[in-house]
Motif scaffolding. Structure first.
Motif, PDB file in Angstrom:
ATOM      1  N   ALA A   4       0.821  -1.212   0.000  1.00  0.00           N
ATOM      2  CA  ALA A   4       0.000   0.000   0.000  1.00  0.00           C
ATOM      3  C   ALA A   4       0.854   1.262   0.000  1.00  0.00           C
ATOM      4  CB  ALA A   4      -0.926  -0.001   1.217  1.00  0.00           C
ATOM      5  N   GLU A   5       1.915   1.262   0.788  1.00  0.00           N
ATOM      6  CA  GLU A   5       2.752   2.456   0.902  1.00  0.00           C
ATOM      7  C   GLU A   5       3.785   2.582  -0.201  1.00  0.00           C
ATOM      8  OE1 GLU A   5       4.296   3.576   4.828  1.00  0.00           O
ATOM      9  OE2 GLU A   5       3.012   1.972   5.640  1.00  0.00           O
ATOM     10  N   PHE A   6       4.308   1.452  -0.653  1.00  0.00           N
ATOM     11  CA  PHE A   6       5.441   1.468  -1.591  1.00  0.00           C
ATOM     12  C   PHE A   6       5.252   0.426  -2.688  1.00  0.00           C
ATOM     13  CE2 PHE A   6       6.966   2.552   2.713  1.00  0.00           C
ATOM     14  CZ  PHE A   6       7.320   3.878   2.491  1.00  0.00           C
ATOM     15  N   PRO A   7       4.403   0.733  -3.668  1.00  0.00           N
ATOM     16  CA  PRO A   7       4.191  -0.233  -4.761  1.00  0.00           C
ATOM     17  C   PRO A   7       5.507  -0.535  -5.479  1.00  0.00           C
ATOM     18  CG  PRO A   7       2.666   1.629  -4.918  1.00  0.00           C
ATOM     19  CD  PRO A   7       3.647   1.949  -3.841  1.00  0.00           C
ATOM     20  N   LEU A   8       5.615  -1.756  -5.932  1.00  0.00           N
ATOM     21  CA  LEU A   8       6.795  -2.199  -6.673  1.00  0.00           C
ATOM     22  C   LEU A   8       6.959  -1.364  -7.935  1.00  0.00           C
ATOM     23  CD1 LEU A   8       8.983  -4.432  -6.562  1.00  0.00           C
ATOM     24  CD2 LEU A   8       7.464  -5.834  -7.956  1.00  0.00           C
ATOM     25  N   LEU A   9       8.188  -1.001  -8.250  1.00  0.00           N
ATOM     26  CA  LEU A   9       8.467  -0.272  -9.486  1.00  0.00           C
ATOM     27  C   LEU A   9       8.094  -1.127 -10.689  1.00  0.00           C
ATOM     28  CD1 LEU A   9      11.957   1.463  -9.180  1.00  0.00           C
ATOM     29  CD2 LEU A   9       9.720   2.524  -9.167  1.00  0.00           C
ATOM     30  N   GLU A  10       7.625  -0.471 -11.736  1.00  0.00           N
ATOM     31  CA  GLU A  10       7.281  -1.189 -12.959  1.00  0.00           C
ATOM     32  C   GLU A  10       8.523  -1.575 -13.752  1.00  0.00           C
ATOM     33  OE1 GLU A  10       5.972   2.036 -12.310  1.00  0.00           O
ATOM     34  OE2 GLU A  10       4.272   1.141 -11.268  1.00  0.00           O
ATOM     35  N   ASP A  11       9.623  -0.883 -13.545  1.00  0.00           N
ATOM     36  CA  ASP A  11      10.854  -1.113 -14.302  1.00  0.00           C
ATOM     37  C   ASP A  11      11.587  -2.333 -13.737  1.00  0.00           C
ATOM     38  OD1 ASP A  11      13.293  -1.099 -15.622  1.00  0.00           O
ATOM     39  OD2 ASP A  11      13.504   1.083 -15.522  1.00  0.00           O
ATOM     40  N   GLN A  12      11.303  -3.496 -14.315  1.00  0.00           N
ATOM     41  CA  GLN A  12      11.883  -4.747 -13.827  1.00  0.00           C
ATOM     42  C   GLN A  12      13.406  -4.741 -13.906  1.00  0.00           C
ATOM     43  OE1 GLN A  12      10.001  -7.268 -12.365  1.00  0.00           O
ATOM     44  NE2 GLN A  12      12.004  -8.019 -11.738  1.00  0.00           N
ATOM     45  N   ARG A  13      13.969  -4.032 -14.885  1.00  0.00           N
ATOM     46  CA  ARG A  13      15.436  -3.982 -15.006  1.00  0.00           C
ATOM     47  C   ARG A  13      16.072  -3.368 -13.769  1.00  0.00           C
ATOM     48  NH1 ARG A  13      17.765  -0.797 -18.514  1.00  0.00           N
ATOM     49  NH2 ARG A  13      16.165   0.728 -18.134  1.00  0.00           N
ATOM     50  N   LEU A  14      15.487  -2.294 -13.232  1.00  0.00           N
ATOM     51  CA  LEU A  14      16.040  -1.667 -12.031  1.00  0.00           C
ATOM     52  C   LEU A  14      15.836  -2.550 -10.801  1.00  0.00           C
ATOM     53  CD1 LEU A  14      15.168   2.109 -12.503  1.00  0.00           C
ATOM     54  CD2 LEU A  14      17.432   1.049 -12.465  1.00  0.00           C
ATOM     55  N   VAL A  15      14.684  -3.176 -10.712  1.00  0.00           N
ATOM     56  CA  VAL A  15      14.424  -4.102  -9.595  1.00  0.00           C
ATOM     57  C   VAL A  15      15.443  -5.242  -9.645  1.00  0.00           C
ATOM     58  CG1 VAL A  15      12.740  -5.722  -8.628  1.00  0.00           C
ATOM     59  CG2 VAL A  15      11.984  -3.479  -9.469  1.00  0.00           C
ATOM     60  N   ASP A  16      15.618  -5.829 -10.823  1.00  0.00           N
ATOM     61  CA  ASP A  16      16.596  -6.911 -10.988  1.00  0.00           C
ATOM     62  C   ASP A  16      18.005  -6.430 -10.665  1.00  0.00           C
ATOM     63  OD1 ASP A  16      14.601  -8.649 -11.848  1.00  0.00           O
ATOM     64  OD2 ASP A  16      15.263  -8.673 -13.943  1.00  0.00           O
ATOM     65  N   ALA A  17      18.330  -5.223 -11.109  1.00  0.00           N
ATOM     66  CA  ALA A  17      19.676  -4.689 -10.888  1.00  0.00           C
ATOM     67  C   ALA A  17      19.983  -4.574  -9.400  1.00  0.00           C
ATOM     68  CB  ALA A  17      19.834  -3.339 -11.584  1.00  0.00           C
ATOM     69  N   LEU A  18      19.022  -4.105  -8.608  1.00  0.00           N
ATOM     70  CA  LEU A  18      19.271  -3.990  -7.168  1.00  0.00           C
ATOM     71  C   LEU A  18      19.358  -5.369  -6.517  1.00  0.00           C
ATOM     72  CD1 LEU A  18      19.832  -2.183  -4.779  1.00  0.00           C
ATOM     73  CD2 LEU A  18      17.363  -1.871  -4.495  1.00  0.00           C
ATOM     74  N   VAL A  19      18.547  -6.308  -6.968  1.00  0.00           N
ATOM     75  CA  VAL A  19      18.662  -7.691  -6.476  1.00  0.00           C
ATOM     76  C   VAL A  19      20.075  -8.203  -6.767  1.00  0.00           C
ATOM     77  CG1 VAL A  19      17.899 -10.083  -6.810  1.00  0.00           C
ATOM     78  CG2 VAL A  19      16.204  -8.243  -6.691  1.00  0.00           C
ATOM     79  N   TRP A  20      20.531  -8.006  -7.999  1.00  0.00           N
ATOM     80  CA  TRP A  20      21.867  -8.468  -8.400  1.00  0.00           C
ATOM     81  C   TRP A  20      22.937  -7.851  -7.509  1.00  0.00           C
ATOM     82  CZ3 TRP A  20      26.367  -6.285 -10.349  1.00  0.00           C
ATOM     83  CH2 TRP A  20      27.265  -7.151 -10.987  1.00  0.00           C
ATOM     84  N   CYS A  21      22.856  -6.557  -7.300  1.00  0.00           N
ATOM     85  CA  CYS A  21      23.870  -5.873  -6.471  1.00  0.00           C
ATOM     86  C   CYS A  21      23.878  -6.416  -5.040  1.00  0.00           C
ATOM     87  CB  CYS A  21      23.611  -4.370  -6.451  1.00  0.00           C
ATOM     88  SG  CYS A  21      23.838  -3.541  -8.023  1.00  0.00           S
ATOM     89  N   ASP A  22      22.706  -6.539  -4.452  1.00  0.00           N
ATOM     90  CA  ASP A  22      22.589  -6.979  -3.059  1.00  0.00           C
ATOM     91  C   ASP A  22      22.944  -8.452  -2.893  1.00  0.00           C
ATOM     92  OD1 ASP A  22      21.916  -7.053  -0.309  1.00  0.00           O
ATOM     93  OD2 ASP A  22      19.773  -7.281  -0.725  1.00  0.00           O
ATOM     94  N   MET A  23      22.436  -9.278  -3.784  1.00  0.00           N
ATOM     95  CA  MET A  23      22.572 -10.718  -3.604  1.00  0.00           C
ATOM     96  C   MET A  23      23.858 -11.285  -4.190  1.00  0.00           C
ATOM     97  SD  MET A  23      20.067 -11.182  -1.654  1.00  0.00           S
ATOM     98  CE  MET A  23      20.193 -12.939  -1.486  1.00  0.00           C
ATOM     99  N   THR A  24      24.727 -10.417  -4.689  1.00  0.00           N
ATOM    100  CA  THR A  24      26.064 -10.865  -5.108  1.00  0.00           C
ATOM    101  C   THR A  24      27.134 -10.124  -4.301  1.00  0.00           C
ATOM    102  OG1 THR A  24      26.205  -9.274  -6.955  1.00  0.00           O
ATOM    103  CG2 THR A  24      25.294 -11.479  -7.452  1.00  0.00           C
ATOM    104  N   THR A  25      26.760  -9.712  -3.086  1.00  0.00           N
ATOM    105  CA  THR A  25      27.679  -9.008  -2.182  1.00  0.00           C
ATOM    106  C   THR A  25      27.593  -9.642  -0.798  1.00  0.00           C
ATOM    107  OG1 THR A  25      27.305  -6.948  -3.400  1.00  0.00           O
ATOM    108  CG2 THR A  25      28.312  -6.747  -1.227  1.00  0.00           C
ATOM    109  N   THR A  26      28.734  -9.973  -0.226  1.00  0.00           N
ATOM    110  CA  THR A  26      28.770 -10.585   1.104  1.00  0.00           C
ATOM    111  C   THR A  26      28.419  -9.557   2.180  1.00  0.00           C
ATOM    112  OG1 THR A  26      31.072 -10.025   1.591  1.00  0.00           O
ATOM    113  CG2 THR A  26      30.683 -12.094   0.358  1.00  0.00           C
ATOM    114  N   PRO A  27      28.182 -10.014   3.404  1.00  0.00           N
ATOM    115  CA  PRO A  27      27.960  -9.070   4.501  1.00  0.00           C
ATOM    116  C   PRO A  27      29.145  -8.135   4.735  1.00  0.00           C
ATOM    117  CG  PRO A  27      27.219 -11.251   5.139  1.00  0.00           C
ATOM    118  CD  PRO A  27      27.951 -11.406   3.822  1.00  0.00           C
ATOM    119  N   ASP A  28      30.327  -8.524   4.294  1.00  0.00           N
ATOM    120  CA  ASP A  28      31.516  -7.692   4.459  1.00  0.00           C
ATOM    121  C   ASP A  28      31.799  -6.815   3.243  1.00  0.00           C
ATOM    122  OD1 ASP A  28      32.200  -8.655   7.086  1.00  0.00           O
ATOM    123  OD2 ASP A  28      32.755 -10.529   6.117  1.00  0.00           O
TER     124      ASP A  28
END
Length: 187
Positions: free
Chosen positions: A113-137
């Motif tokens: 309700a507060e923060f609908p998902l962006l329609e631009d799947q490329r940007l959503v995917d890009a942030l997933v890629w950045c986050d999920m290919t980086t260790t906690p360190d």
């Protein structure tokens, strides 16, 4: 546009560097991964992505953690305290399949309700890629190793463990799409 990135880094550093230095290192690493995607995004998208990358975990900051769900807490902080760009706030709110974790926590309705998902799947995917290919360190890793690390850290039966198991097919698919876009770029 560059001012947005400088502002984002400053906000994230203020909230995370001293209180949660490892989370800050991860955030810096995620932002560094965003630089790698310059070949597949426009300049304005790169700035937006790098800003979201450095801010994606700001909701972990102890003074901001009101619901205990960092994507929602961080997005509310950015919206309410900083009146941040709507696309930036929505990326932070929905990073790395956050809707599935929100569902596990009984917060999906509030997040959607507060923060609908962006329609631009490329940007959503890009942030997933950045986050999920980086260790906690803050070091580069594979998405498979990152998911395994999250499961080991939180435990398979935890809220995060249940979420990451449910989200892993979506995470791996997003990473494959970004990897394919990168591979299609001329050397």
């Amino acid at each position: 546009m560059r001012n947005q990135l400088d502002w984002a880094r400053s906000v994230a550093e203020t909230e995370l560097a001293e209180a949660l230095p490892r989370r800050w290192a991860h955030s810096l690493g995620v932002a560094q991964r965003a630089v790698r995607l310059m070949a597949v995004l426009r300049e304005d998208e790169c700035v937006l992505l790098a800003s979201a990358a450095v801010l994606h975990d700001v909701g972990y900051a102890p003074r901001l953690a009101t619901t205990g769900f960092h994507p929602l807490d961080g997005a509310r902080f950015l919206r309410d305290a900083h009146r941040a760009d709507d696309r930036l706030v929505r990326l932070v709110a929905n990073h790395s399949s956050a809707l599935l974790e929100a569902e596990e926590r009984g917060l999906r309705g509030a997040l959607e309700a507060e923060f609908p998902l962006l329609e631009d799947q490329r940007l959503v995917d890009a942030l997933v890629w950045c986050d999920m290919t980086t260790t906690p360190d803050g070091e580069p890793t594979t998405a498979e190793a990152r998911v395994a690390e999250i499961l080991a850290r939180y435990g398979a039966g935890s809220v995060v463990g249940r979420f990451i198991r449910r989200a892993s097919p979506e995470i791996f698919a997003a990473v494959r799409r970004v990897d394919a876009a990168l591979a299609a770029q001329p050397m």
